[in-house]
Design an enzyme around this catalytic site. Sequence first.
Site, mmCIF file in Angstrom:
data_model
loop_
_atom_site.group_PDB
_atom_site.id
_atom_site.type_symbol
_atom_site.label_atom_id
_atom_site.label_comp_id
_atom_site.label_asym_id
_atom_site.label_seq_id
_atom_site.Cartn_x
_atom_site.Cartn_y
_atom_site.Cartn_z
ATOM 1 C CG ASN A 1 -23.369 21.956 -8.874
ATOM 2 O OD1 ASN A 1 -23.263 22.502 -9.969
ATOM 3 N ND2 ASN A 1 -24.044 22.529 -7.872
ATOM 4 C CB THR B 1 -26.252 30.888 -10.510
ATOM 5 O OG1 THR B 1 -24.861 31.228 -10.530
ATOM 6 C CG2 THR B 1 -26.544 29.841 -11.567
ATOM 7 C CE1 TYR C 1 -15.370 29.742 -8.383
ATOM 8 C CE2 TYR C 1 -14.427 30.480 -10.456
ATOM 9 C CZ TYR C 1 -15.400 29.784 -9.763
ATOM 10 O OH TYR C 1 -16.389 29.124 -10.463
ATOM 11 C CE LYS D 1 -14.930 26.214 -9.496
ATOM 12 N NZ LYS D 1 -15.857 25.174 -9.024
HETATM 13 P P1 NAP Z 1 -24.586 29.035 -6.775
HETATM 14 O O1 NAP Z 1 -25.869 29.416 -7.388
HETATM 15 O O2 NAP Z 1 -23.861 30.015 -5.921
HETATM 16 O O3 NAP Z 1 -24.822 27.658 -5.974
HETATM 17 C C1 NAP Z 1 -23.775 27.067 -5.277
HETATM 18 C C2 NAP Z 1 -24.293 25.796 -4.650
HETATM 19 O O4 NAP Z 1 -23.215 25.184 -3.935
HETATM 20 C C3 NAP Z 1 -25.408 26.070 -3.617
HETATM 21 O O5 NAP Z 1 -26.328 25.011 -3.645
HETATM 22 C C4 NAP Z 1 -24.632 26.055 -2.305
HETATM 23 O O6 NAP Z 1 -25.412 25.740 -1.173
HETATM 24 C C5 NAP Z 1 -23.657 24.933 -2.612
HETATM 25 N N1 NAP Z 1 -22.560 24.885 -1.656
HETATM 26 C C6 NAP Z 1 -21.593 25.799 -1.435
HETATM 27 N N2 NAP Z 1 -20.797 25.377 -0.426
HETATM 28 C C7 NAP Z 1 -21.283 24.175 -0.020
HETATM 29 C C8 NAP Z 1 -20.912 23.253 0.969
HETATM 30 N N3 NAP Z 1 -19.868 23.460 1.784
HETATM 31 N N4 NAP Z 1 -21.616 22.100 1.092
HETATM 32 C C9 NAP Z 1 -22.665 21.863 0.291
HETATM 33 N N5 NAP Z 1 -23.095 22.704 -0.655
HETATM 34 C C10 NAP Z 1 -22.403 23.853 -0.801
HETATM 35 O O7 NAP Z 1 -23.522 28.591 -7.872
HETATM 36 P P2 NAP Z 1 -23.703 28.023 -9.365
HETATM 37 O O8 NAP Z 1 -23.514 29.156 -10.281
HETATM 38 O O9 NAP Z 1 -24.906 27.173 -9.475
HETATM 39 O O10 NAP Z 1 -22.378 27.141 -9.465
HETATM 40 C C11 NAP Z 1 -22.346 25.714 -9.476
HETATM 41 C C12 NAP Z 1 -20.931 25.291 -9.833
HETATM 42 O O11 NAP Z 1 -20.590 25.806 -11.137
HETATM 43 C C13 NAP Z 1 -19.855 25.837 -8.883
HETATM 44 O O12 NAP Z 1 -18.886 24.846 -8.648
HETATM 45 C C14 NAP Z 1 -19.261 27.014 -9.649
HETATM 46 O O13 NAP Z 1 -17.929 27.275 -9.252
HETATM 47 C C15 NAP Z 1 -19.363 26.511 -11.076
HETATM 48 N N6 NAP Z 1 -19.381 27.602 -12.082
HETATM 49 C C16 NAP Z 1 -20.394 28.500 -12.120
HETATM 50 C C17 NAP Z 1 -20.364 29.504 -13.092
HETATM 51 C C18 NAP Z 1 -21.480 30.533 -13.221
HETATM 52 O O14 NAP Z 1 -21.368 31.437 -14.096
HETATM 53 N N7 NAP Z 1 -22.551 30.479 -12.447
HETATM 54 C C19 NAP Z 1 -19.307 29.586 -14.005
HETATM 55 C C20 NAP Z 1 -18.288 28.647 -13.928
HETATM 56 C C21 NAP Z 1 -18.341 27.654 -12.969
HETATM 57 P P3 NAP Z 1 -26.031 26.893 -0.204
HETATM 58 O O15 NAP Z 1 -27.336 27.312 -0.834
HETATM 59 O O16 NAP Z 1 -26.205 26.188 1.115
HETATM 60 O O17 NAP Z 1 -25.028 28.005 -0.155
#
Ligand code: NAP
Length: 249
Positions: free
Chosen positions: A93, A207, A172, A176
């Site tokens: 994730n 988020t 980005y 993906k």
């Molecule tokens: P988010 O709120 O920004 O959270 C990202 C998470 O990844 C945080 O826990 C962050 O930890 C962790 N992370 C980043 N780099 C890391 C590393 N090197 N080692 C360990 N943990 C790390 O993002 P989200 O929206 O929940 O996204 C989760 C996934 O869904 C991602 O892969 C994102 O690309 C995908 N996604 C999200 C959306 C959306 O609309 N939100 C849409 C499509 C896909 P820290 O707190 O330490 O930074």
Amino acid sequence: MAQNASNTGKVALITGANRGIGFETAKQLGETGITVLVAARSRKTAEETASKLKAQGIDAQPIQLDVTNPADRAAAAKSIAEKFGKLDILINNAGVGSSTGFALVVADVTDEEIQRIFATNFFAVVSLTRELLPLLRKSEAGRIVNLSSILGSLTLHATPGSPIYDFKSLAYDASKSALNAYTIHLAYELKDTPIKVNSAHPGWVKTEMGTDAAPMEIPEGAQTSVALALLGPDGPTGQFMHLGQELPW
Ligand code: NAP
């Protein structure tokens, strides 16, 4: 475990579980009685995350894991092997977004930006999964969920009028697309095993990465990951899914 289902004996590792979709995925899986290993970059954050979930009756255990750090990955695998001897579910994730938003000028995207994003969104997933595959093979029904994005869809990017046609962010999006290639290749390799490997598009979710402009709330945003983690033996493998619908690669 008072308010939740009884423990299933299954173990799930969720990377980037301290906030956003990862935290909610850990919560929803934990509520089904799965032991959730909540990974975060720092031990303190992982412990705080596990405490929050434990307070809700979930069997959550902290794991310190910066997914880009080889020593952290090896230590995580060793600790899971020692404590559980197997891993049933891996949710890749953790992810990072673009620092520039939708930069339509492709020539402006720097090498540093491409390397930074690929390090977490692609290379770390390949390396961590390689490290954990022996433990997933020990599960009766291993499940790997790779958090992709509709922005990784080459078909939709190339299709005028598609919902993402005008939203291009090279580093980005390409990270993906590469992750999707990994899903297809690994699913092919594991097709004669019980392990299923799928890519998830969570939706555009509120988020830190998705911002407040996103239409979807976090609980719904975790549903695709949770559904793919809980697939039965007849479920798909090597697919790109969003809320039960297949997306084009
Ligand atoms: P988010 O709120 O920004 O959270 C990202 C998470 O990844 C945080 O826990 C962050 O930890 C962790 N992370 C980043 N780099 C890391 C590393 N090197 N080692 C360990 N943990 C790390 O993002 P989200 O929206 O929940 O996204 C989760 C996934 O869904 C991602 O892969 C994102 O690309 C995908 N996604 C999200 C959306 C959306 O609309 N939100 C849409 C499509 C896909 P820290 O707190 O330490 O930074």
